[in-house]
Enzyme design. Sequence first.
Site, PDB file in Angstrom:
ATOM      1  N   GLY A   7       0.828  -1.206   0.000  1.00 42.32           N
ATOM      2  CA  GLY A   7       0.000   0.000   0.000  1.00 42.32           C
ATOM      3  C   GLY A   7       0.858   1.250   0.000  1.00 42.32           C
ATOM      4  O   GLY A   7       2.020   1.230  -0.411  1.00 42.32           O
ATOM      5  N   SER A   8       0.278   2.324   0.498  1.00 40.93           N
ATOM      6  CA  SER A   8       0.941   3.632   0.419  1.00 40.93           C
ATOM      7  C   SER A   8       2.076   3.737   1.447  1.00 40.93           C
ATOM      8  O   SER A   8       2.093   3.023   2.454  1.00 40.93           O
ATOM      9  CB  SER A   8      -0.086   4.728   0.684  1.00 40.93           C
ATOM     10  OG  SER A   8      -0.672   4.525   1.951  1.00 40.93           O
TER      11      SER A   8
ATOM     12  N   VAL B  62       0.603   4.739   5.033  1.00 40.12           N
ATOM     13  CA  VAL B  62       0.067   3.656   5.874  1.00 40.12           C
ATOM     14  C   VAL B  62       1.183   2.654   6.209  1.00 40.12           C
ATOM     15  O   VAL B  62       1.264   2.143   7.327  1.00 40.12           O
ATOM     16  CB  VAL B  62      -1.140   2.960   5.191  1.00 40.12           C
ATOM     17  CG1 VAL B  62      -1.635   1.798   6.048  1.00 40.12           C
ATOM     18  CG2 VAL B  62      -2.270   3.948   4.937  1.00 40.12           C
ATOM     19  N   GLY B  63       2.066   2.422   5.244  1.00 40.33           N
ATOM     20  CA  GLY B  63       3.164   1.470   5.462  1.00 40.33           C
ATOM     21  C   GLY B  63       4.039   1.869   6.632  1.00 40.33           C
ATOM     22  O   GLY B  63       4.530   1.023   7.391  1.00 40.33           O
TER      23      GLY B  63
ATOM     24  N   GLU C 292       5.637  -3.364   0.939  1.00 40.51           N
ATOM     25  CA  GLU C 292       5.710  -3.088  -0.504  1.00 40.51           C
ATOM     26  C   GLU C 292       4.952  -1.787  -0.726  1.00 40.51           C
ATOM     27  O   GLU C 292       3.731  -1.776  -0.875  1.00 40.51           O
ATOM     28  CB  GLU C 292       5.053  -4.226  -1.307  1.00 40.51           C
ATOM     29  CG  GLU C 292       5.715  -5.576  -1.147  1.00 40.51           C
ATOM     30  CD  GLU C 292       7.013  -5.712  -1.950  1.00 40.51           C
ATOM     31  OE1 GLU C 292       7.368  -4.790  -2.710  1.00 40.51           O
ATOM     32  OE2 GLU C 292       7.669  -6.756  -1.800  1.00 40.51           O
TER      33      GLU C 292
ATOM     34  N   CYS D  76       2.288   0.524  -9.044  1.00 40.80           N
ATOM     35  CA  CYS D  76       3.385   0.980  -8.191  1.00 40.80           C
ATOM     36  C   CYS D  76       4.626   1.197  -9.047  1.00 40.80           C
ATOM     37  O   CYS D  76       5.493   1.990  -8.707  1.00 40.80           O
ATOM     38  CB  CYS D  76       3.650  -0.026  -7.084  1.00 40.80           C
ATOM     39  SG  CYS D  76       3.836  -1.702  -7.695  1.00 40.80           S
TER      40      CYS D  76
HETATM   41  P1  NAD Z   1      -3.493   2.216   1.085  1.00 44.44           P
HETATM   42  O1  NAD Z   1      -2.239   2.386   1.858  1.00 44.44           O
HETATM   43  O2  NAD Z   1      -4.522   3.279   1.182  1.00 44.44           O
HETATM   44  O3  NAD Z   1      -4.224   0.837   1.536  1.00 44.44           O
HETATM   45  C1  NAD Z   1      -3.570  -0.397   1.496  1.00 44.44           C
HETATM   46  C2  NAD Z   1      -4.240  -1.349   2.486  1.00 44.44           C
HETATM   47  O4  NAD Z   1      -4.042  -0.866   3.817  1.00 44.44           O
HETATM   48  C3  NAD Z   1      -5.748  -1.464   2.327  1.00 44.44           C
HETATM   49  O5  NAD Z   1      -6.105  -2.806   2.495  1.00 44.44           O
HETATM   50  C4  NAD Z   1      -6.277  -0.576   3.447  1.00 44.44           C
HETATM   51  O6  NAD Z   1      -7.588  -0.907   3.853  1.00 44.44           O
HETATM   52  C5  NAD Z   1      -5.270  -0.856   4.535  1.00 44.44           C
HETATM   53  N1  NAD Z   1      -5.153   0.165   5.582  1.00 44.44           N
HETATM   54  C6  NAD Z   1      -5.445   1.488   5.525  1.00 44.44           C
HETATM   55  N2  NAD Z   1      -5.107   2.089   6.694  1.00 44.44           N
HETATM   56  C7  NAD Z   1      -4.582   1.136   7.498  1.00 44.44           C
HETATM   57  C8  NAD Z   1      -4.040   1.137   8.815  1.00 44.44           C
HETATM   58  N3  NAD Z   1      -3.947   2.251   9.544  1.00 44.44           N
HETATM   59  N4  NAD Z   1      -3.553  -0.025   9.305  1.00 44.44           N
HETATM   60  C9  NAD Z   1      -3.588  -1.168   8.566  1.00 44.44           C
HETATM   61  N5  NAD Z   1      -4.113  -1.231   7.316  1.00 44.44           N
HETATM   62  C10 NAD Z   1      -4.597  -0.088   6.786  1.00 44.44           C
HETATM   63  O7  NAD Z   1      -3.053   1.960  -0.434  1.00 44.44           O
HETATM   64  P2  NAD Z   1      -3.951   1.922  -1.746  1.00 44.44           P
HETATM   65  O8  NAD Z   1      -4.437   3.304  -2.057  1.00 44.44           O
HETATM   66  O9  NAD Z   1      -4.953   0.822  -1.667  1.00 44.44           O
HETATM   67  O10 NAD Z   1      -2.871   1.475  -2.846  1.00 44.44           O
HETATM   68  C11 NAD Z   1      -2.046   2.343  -3.564  1.00 44.44           C
HETATM   69  C12 NAD Z   1      -0.643   2.362  -3.006  1.00 44.44           C
HETATM   70  O11 NAD Z   1      -0.109   1.035  -2.942  1.00 44.44           O
HETATM   71  C13 NAD Z   1       0.326   3.138  -3.886  1.00 44.44           C
HETATM   72  O12 NAD Z   1       1.162   3.907  -3.085  1.00 44.44           O
HETATM   73  C14 NAD Z   1       1.114   2.036  -4.602  1.00 44.44           C
HETATM   74  O13 NAD Z   1       2.380   2.442  -5.055  1.00 44.44           O
HETATM   75  C15 NAD Z   1       1.194   1.013  -3.522  1.00 44.44           C
HETATM   76  N6  NAD Z   1       1.488  -0.308  -4.094  1.00 44.44           N
HETATM   77  C16 NAD Z   1       2.754  -0.795  -3.925  1.00 44.44           C
HETATM   78  C17 NAD Z   1       3.101  -2.011  -4.488  1.00 44.44           C
HETATM   79  C18 NAD Z   1       4.481  -2.560  -4.343  1.00 44.44           C
HETATM   80  O14 NAD Z   1       4.668  -3.740  -4.607  1.00 44.44           O
HETATM   81  N7  NAD Z   1       5.468  -1.764  -3.946  1.00 44.44           N
HETATM   82  C19 NAD Z   1       2.141  -2.748  -5.209  1.00 44.44           C
HETATM   83  C20 NAD Z   1       0.864  -2.222  -5.337  1.00 44.44           C
HETATM   84  C21 NAD Z   1       0.537  -0.988  -4.769  1.00 44.44           C
END
Ligand code: NAD
Length: 543
Positions: free
Chosen positions: A269-270, A273-274, A291, A325
């Site tokens: 994810g982002s 949040v990561g 990731e 990503c």
């Molecule tokens: P996001 O961070 O908004 O959400 C990702 C996941 O985290 C979702 O399941 C969400 O419900 C959960 N989440 C949200 N807040 C949380 C918290 N506080 N604690 C635990 N879980 C929580 O990301 P998104 O908008 O769904 O995806 C886009 C992002 O993901 C982009 O930044 C993209 O680059 C990244 N991404 C990275 C890769 C990689 O392999 N590096 C692959 C795909 C997407």
Amino acid sequence: MLTRPALVSKRCLTRLLSTRASNILTSLGLPTSGEISGVYDGQWKGSGDVMHSVCPTTGETLARVRSASPAELEEAIARTREAYMYFRNVPAPRRGEILRQIREGLAQKARWLFVLNDDRDDLGALITLEMGKIRTEGVGEVQEFVDICDYAVGLSRMMNGRIVASERPGHSIYEVPNPLGVVAVLSAFNFPVAVYGWNLALSLAAGNATLWKPSPTTPLCAIAVTKIVSSILERNGMPGAVASLIIGGKKTGEAIVESKDVELVSFTGSEHVGRIVGQTVASRFGKVILELGGNNASIVMPDADLSLALPSVFFGAVGTAGQRCTSTRRLYLHRSIAPEFLERLQKLYRSIKPGDPLIDGTLLGPLHTHAAIETYSKAVDYLQNSGAEILTGGSQYTEAPFDAGNFVQPTIAIPKSPNTKDYIWQTETFAPILNVAIFDHLEEAIGWNNGVPQGLSSSLWTRDLKNLGKWIGPAGSDAGIVNVNVGTSGAEIGAAFGGNKSTGWGRESGGDSWKQYVRWSACTVNFSDEAPLAQGVNFTATD
Ligand code: NAD
């Protein structure tokens, strides 16, 4: 042609699905009316908040899905742990056989459809319907899941430890991999199937049970996949909770990340949040794979074959409407080829028309959510206000029928300065915006490539071996993916996938990634009649 949805109100209690959506849901055994259960831990259930799956192309509400209540989440974690206790004792090659059947379950559907359903892969179509990426990319995601299952079937007979030479006579040291426990997979919206596939395949081969919390905006993809996987687990007499599913939002994610009953959190994810997830898991000494966001650059040298570089940059920047990503977000052109490259790239951009991503030939689908349009517009505003030259794009598609979806124009901009400290270069804007700068020397471009917080993917276009050596060596690209004459976007499953720096240092899929999904032990075994201490330490009591 896009059709206006029969029903667009999120608040409507009855669901009248368009034929476009209904056919896809029906082919995958998903209900087309009423609420859908979003929790699976051996049983389907769900009595928490309702989550809406909204089609990004038409605005149509595709489904109302019941998420997990706090009690259901707790129960699902407990069931998943019980499933792990059972599954860890199943021999690895037998686990591989189950994975082979999961692979067949995914691929057979495609074959069956080839014969009866006009070569449609309905799981790929569901990805397109719910996420918004074009059909060929949706089908490609399913293929990626099939590929990693193949890989993990082989791995199930090769997850070997080592025998290490001991310095003590009559001793042997074994490095032993054992199953780890419960692996939580928290995934992003943009790869609603493949990222889970990467994790599930390695985790199952390693003898773990998984708990999947997908993005709350792509619940249907997760439910469809879990139906396929759970039917195979059950057919093999395995507990369904070996692959549990929890639909939920931020609070559910937080509770999973905090749970001491989860050994490994694999988070995609982002960066924002990561960072929270990484800190939380570290504070309880759990394992984490991160990731996160990418901010990927392509560098084009004067000796590059432009006929290869152009379509790759085009796909990297516009494919998936800039929502990979690995999307190309920065383009560094050598001064000598920049005018020609930009002219030809703009010509390609002019050929783009938005369309229904389900229709063959469409290259540009919508952004996934309405909120993403704001992110796109904010970045365009910033570019305009900071003196950038916008070569093409910069607006939303507002005419019907595209106004019902989240369509934006792919944009090429030349920011006023190539200074990587500027916000526009530092930030991953998850939309089709390509920022361009012109360089004179490769070293300068490599400095810009490396001058951002993220480190996921990068690509150099050259025919010169010396450039290649610099690029992949110690003073080269600092990203996790360092390509030559291959674009930034899209990767095969065989190599470890992941990024460095604020992308999180995680590795998934191929390479040595499987080693993170096991618990390693160093076992020193003494089969002699003496008990010597290591390093010759003498600890004999004298009386
Ligand atoms: P996001 O961070 O908004 O959400 C990702 C996941 O985290 C979702 O399941 C969400 O419900 C959960 N989440 C949200 N807040 C949380 C918290 N506080 N604690 C635990 N879980 C929580 O990301 P998104 O908008 O769904 O995806 C886009 C992002 O993901 C982009 O930044 C993209 O680059 C990244 N991404 C990275 C890769 C990689 O392999 N590096 C692959 C795909 C997407």
